[in-house]
Design a protein around this motif. Sequence first.
Motif, short mmCIF file in Angstrom:
data_model
loop_
_atom_site.label_atom_id
_atom_site.label_comp_id
_atom_site.label_asym_id
_atom_site.label_seq_id
_atom_site.Cartn_x
_atom_site.Cartn_y
_atom_site.Cartn_z
N LEU A 6 0.36 -1.25 0.36
CA LEU A 6 0.28 0.31 -0.19
C LEU A 6 0.95 1.07 0.21
O LEU A 6 1.66 1.69 0.83
N PHE A 7 1.14 1.82 -1.16
CA PHE A 7 1.62 3.61 -1.03
C PHE A 7 0.82 5.08 -0.43
O PHE A 7 0.00 4.91 -1.17
N LEU A 8 1.12 5.07 0.95
CA LEU A 8 0.61 5.72 1.81
C LEU A 8 0.91 7.19 1.14
O LEU A 8 2.07 7.49 2.07
N PRO A 9 0.00 8.00 1.70
CA PRO A 9 0.50 9.60 1.00
C PRO A 9 0.68 10.55 2.20
O PRO A 9 0.26 10.06 3.34
N LEU A 10 1.90 11.13 2.39
CA LEU A 10 2.26 12.28 3.88
C LEU A 10 1.22 13.54 3.49
O LEU A 10 1.48 13.66 4.53
N TYR A 11 1.06 13.75 2.48
CA TYR A 11 0.06 15.13 1.71
C TYR A 11 -0.86 14.48 1.59
O TYR A 11 -1.06 14.39 0.82
N ASP A 12 -2.08 15.35 1.76
CA ASP A 12 -3.14 15.05 0.83
C ASP A 12 -2.81 16.14 -0.58
O ASP A 12 -1.95 16.60 -0.81
N ASN A 13 -4.14 16.67 -1.41
CA ASN A 13 -3.98 16.84 -2.40
C ASN A 13 -3.72 17.97 -3.00
O ASN A 13 -2.91 18.61 -3.66
N ASP A 14 -3.90 19.13 -1.76
CA ASP A 14 -3.72 20.13 -1.46
C ASP A 14 -2.01 20.76 -0.81
O ASP A 14 -2.53 22.19 -0.43
N LEU A 61 5.82 9.03 0.32
CA LEU A 61 4.42 8.33 0.77
C LEU A 61 5.20 7.47 1.75
O LEU A 61 6.84 7.57 1.78
N VAL A 62 5.14 6.17 2.57
CA VAL A 62 4.83 5.36 3.33
C VAL A 62 4.54 4.00 2.69
O VAL A 62 3.65 4.68 2.27
N ILE A 63 5.65 3.35 3.03
CA ILE A 63 4.91 2.56 1.75
C ILE A 63 4.51 0.44 3.27
O ILE A 63 5.24 1.01 3.65
N TYR A 64 3.18 0.46 3.13
CA TYR A 64 2.83 -0.31 4.22
C TYR A 64 2.78 -1.92 3.55
O TYR A 64 2.36 -2.05 2.24
N THR A 73 -9.73 -9.52 -3.22
CA THR A 73 -9.61 -8.94 -4.73
C THR A 73 -10.70 -7.67 -3.98
O THR A 73 -10.90 -6.35 -4.09
N GLY A 74 -12.00 -8.23 -3.57
CA GLY A 74 -13.18 -7.18 -3.26
C GLY A 74 -13.26 -6.72 -1.98
O GLY A 74 -12.73 -4.98 -2.17
N TRP A 75 -12.52 -7.41 -1.44
CA TRP A 75 -11.80 -6.32 0.05
C TRP A 75 -10.77 -5.53 -0.10
O TRP A 75 -11.43 -4.01 0.42
N TRP A 76 -9.60 -5.03 -0.91
CA TRP A 76 -9.53 -4.36 -1.10
C TRP A 76 -9.44 -3.66 -2.41
O TRP A 76 -9.25 -2.47 -1.67
N ARG A 77 -10.78 -3.94 -3.15
CA ARG A 77 -11.07 -2.77 -3.41
C ARG A 77 -12.04 -1.47 -2.59
O ARG A 77 -11.54 -0.56 -2.93
N HIS A 78 -12.68 -2.58 -2.12
CA HIS A 78 -12.92 -1.70 -0.91
C HIS A 78 -12.57 -1.18 0.30
O HIS A 78 -12.61 0.61 0.11
N TYR A 79 -10.71 -1.79 0.97
CA TYR A 79 -10.62 -1.06 1.40
C TYR A 79 -9.74 0.23 0.44
O TYR A 79 -9.36 1.02 0.91
N ARG A 80 -9.52 -0.09 -0.48
CA ARG A 80 -8.74 1.52 -0.72
C ARG A 80 -9.51 2.56 -0.74
O ARG A 80 -8.77 3.53 -1.08
N GLU A 81 -11.13 1.87 -1.36
CA GLU A 81 -12.02 3.22 -1.14
C GLU A 81 -12.03 3.79 -0.26
O GLU A 81 -12.17 5.17 -0.23
N VAL A 82 -11.75 3.43 1.23
CA VAL A 82 -11.64 3.86 2.23
C VAL A 82 -10.83 4.57 2.36
O VAL A 82 -10.36 5.83 2.69
N LEU A 83 -9.36 3.97 2.28
CA LEU A 83 -8.49 5.11 2.10
C LEU A 83 -8.44 6.23 1.24
O LEU A 83 -8.09 6.89 2.08
N GLN A 91 -6.19 8.93 -5.63
CA GLN A 91 -5.92 7.62 -6.40
C GLN A 91 -5.49 6.68 -4.99
O GLN A 91 -4.63 7.31 -5.09
N ILE A 92 -5.35 6.05 -4.65
CA ILE A 92 -4.25 4.76 -3.49
C ILE A 92 -3.47 3.80 -5.14
O ILE A 92 -5.20 3.20 -4.75
N VAL A 93 -2.50 3.53 -4.34
CA VAL A 93 -2.29 2.37 -5.21
C VAL A 93 -1.89 1.45 -4.30
O VAL A 93 -0.90 1.43 -3.29
N ILE A 94 -2.78 -0.19 -4.67
CA ILE A 94 -2.08 -0.87 -3.78
C ILE A 94 -2.51 -2.45 -4.04
O ILE A 94 -2.59 -2.38 -5.70
N ARG A 95 -0.78 -2.77 -4.56
CA ARG A 95 0.01 -3.62 -5.33
C ARG A 95 -0.05 -4.60 -4.68
O ARG A 95 -0.23 -5.20 -3.48
#
Length: 102
Positions: A6-14, A61-64, A73-83, A91-95
């Motif tokens: 999971l690639f998680l940002p340290l800053y928002d889009n602003d 970014l930080v990477i988890y 994949t259904g759970w991950w798709r939903h969790y990506r939307e939550v993140l 967009q959050i990248v989860i691979r």
Amino acid sequence: MYLIQLFLPLYDNDGVRLSASLHAGTRDELVARFGGLTAYSRAPADGVWQEDERHTVRDELVIYEVMSDGLDTGWWRHYREVLEQRFRQQQIVIRAQEIRML
């Protein structure tokens, strides 16, 4: 076995720094679900991409990483939307990649 990153940002889009509690909450959720986590958070990773011909976007970014026997994949798709909502991102990248333990 799968390695999910999971690639998680340290800053928002602003450009506003996100609260450390957002990352801590996400970490705790993943540990509770998968039993462990590796976090690459000491030196943020730099992400750079071309949004259009004249506009380059940069992010820190930080990477988890978690490992799982299966890939829901259904759970991950939903969790990506939550993140994406939690971290105020378009967009959050989860691979995921299939791995073999040696």
